[in-house]
Design an enzyme around this catalytic site. Structure first.
Site, short mmCIF file in Angstrom:
data_model
loop_
_atom_site.label_atom_id
_atom_site.label_comp_id
_atom_site.label_asym_id
_atom_site.label_seq_id
_atom_site.Cartn_x
_atom_site.Cartn_y
_atom_site.Cartn_z
N CYS A 1 46.19 46.09 34.96
CA CYS A 1 44.77 45.73 34.83
C CYS A 1 44.60 44.23 35.06
O CYS A 1 45.20 43.41 34.35
CB CYS A 1 44.25 46.11 33.44
SG CYS A 1 42.51 45.64 33.19
N ARG B 1 38.51 54.65 42.43
CA ARG B 1 37.13 54.49 42.93
C ARG B 1 36.70 55.70 43.77
O ARG B 1 35.55 56.13 43.70
CB ARG B 1 37.02 53.21 43.77
CG ARG B 1 37.01 51.94 42.97
CD ARG B 1 36.73 50.73 43.86
NE ARG B 1 36.68 49.49 43.10
CZ ARG B 1 37.74 48.74 42.84
NH1 ARG B 1 38.93 49.11 43.30
NH2 ARG B 1 37.64 47.62 42.15
#
Length: 347
Positions: free
Chosen positions: A120, A245
């Site tokens: 992340c 995504r």
């Protein structure tokens, strides 16, 4: 954290063990299809939705161990599950062995695997030594993996999700170190922590990582269709492909749909309102699913709604949204406009 109404927790079915799923997909000569972790968006309703469209393994959002183990409210709000929530990997953000082990002990009856987030790039997490910050500390990551495997062995599967370094040799050292510590498989995002998402994913580096370890490797980055998944597997030699995504925009992508089918929208409405999901999350999911499928004016209207009732009424005014029990629920492919919007609403 919630589970089924029955207080007796049943052992997890071994067929949902991520390693067994990887082996099965190898026999079927296809990539493991994985819906990756998304902050806020990989909640229970969305996880059930993508499984309905052929996702083999699904991740929870990253949950911070330090908050989870110390705060009951965080546990109740961050993680909910049920009997259908399989195969589930719960992704953990942690920067120390103690918090990680406490969280694993709490959640392991409810999940099929644990994912340790080492990728992340959010600055707040990196500053606290979580996520991509761990890519500079392979010894700490190895200590965390080793602690889990020494206590729980094969009863829990643990994965690390990483990004690549500018120097691929540094990434090779990292993955070989965590492999030696006992990690069960590794997911590699083919960008560094500073690479913009607009820049292409580096599949060559993922291929090198795959060739550098013996544990299964999952490729992550720029997968936006089922065709992409097969192409990425061919380019990298990896055992599976993770979409993030792409699957947010099209939860049905692993079933071969090029864009979100209308039936998927109907199913999401049912799941999100049945299980409960905050209005803004529902709105964002629907906005992503319908981006490019409805005209700009309607898309702006969707994003301008201010509460759940308004959003439901807006959908019912503009579209035919079937509910469970109605003939054809969840089956339509094309957007189902109301007759009065048929001409003006099309792109």
């Amino acid at each position: 954290m919630t589970s089924s109404a029955n207080n007796t927790i049943k052992p997890r079915d071994s067929k949902y063990n991520p390693l067994n799923i990887i082996k099965r997909c190898q026999i079927e000569n296809r990539p493991v299809l994985i819906a990756g972790p998304m902050v806020r968006y990989s909640k229970l309703p969305f996880r059930e939705l993508v499984r309905d469209y052929n996702a083999d393994i699904v991740y929870s959002p990253m949950i911070l161990a330090r908050e989870f183990v110390r705060n009951r409210n965080a546990r109740m709000s961050d993680f909910s599950t049920n009997e259908k929530d399989k195969c589930l990997i719960l992704q953990i953000g942690s920067n120390n062995v103690v918090d990680l082990m406490r969280m694993v002990e709490m959640v392991r009856p409810y999940v099929d695997g644990i994912g340790l987030n080492c990728g992340c790039p959010i600055k707040e997490q990196v500053r606290e030594g979580i996520g991509a910050a761990l890519m500079s500390n392979k010894e700490l990551v190895s200590d965390m993996v080793r602690a889990v495997k020494e206590k729980y062995g094969d009863s829990i599967t643990i994965e690390t999700k990483i990004r690549v370094h500018n120097d691929i040799n540094e990434t090779i050292e990292f993955v070989q170190c965590v492999e030696k510590a006992g990690v069960d498989f590794i997911t590699v995002h083919g960008r560094t922590k500073t690479t913009r998402s607009s820049q292409p994913c580096d599949y060559d580096k993922i291929k090198i990582i795959k060739q550098s370890v013996n544990v299964p490797v999952i490729a992550n980055g720029d997968c936006k269709s089922l065709d992409d998944a097969y192409k990425i597997q061919k380019l990298t030699g990896c055992d599976g492909v993770m979409a993030v995504r792409g699957i947010l925009n099209n939860p049905a992508m692993f079933a071969g749909f090029k864009v979100t089918p209308w039936g998927c929208v109907e199913k999401f409405w049912n799941l999100s309102t049945s299980y409960g999901l905050p209005f803004r999350l529902i709105q964002h999911h629907l906005s992503c699913m319908l981006d490019g499928l409805i005209n700009k004016k309607l898309h702006i209207e969707l994003n301008s709604t201010t509460n759940l009732i308004e959003l439901i009424e807006w959908f019912d005014f503009n579209f035919i949204v079937k509910r469970p029990g109605e003939l054809g629920f969840g089956e339509s492919v094309a957007v189902q406009y109301r007759q009065h919007r048929e001409t003006s609403a099309r792109i």
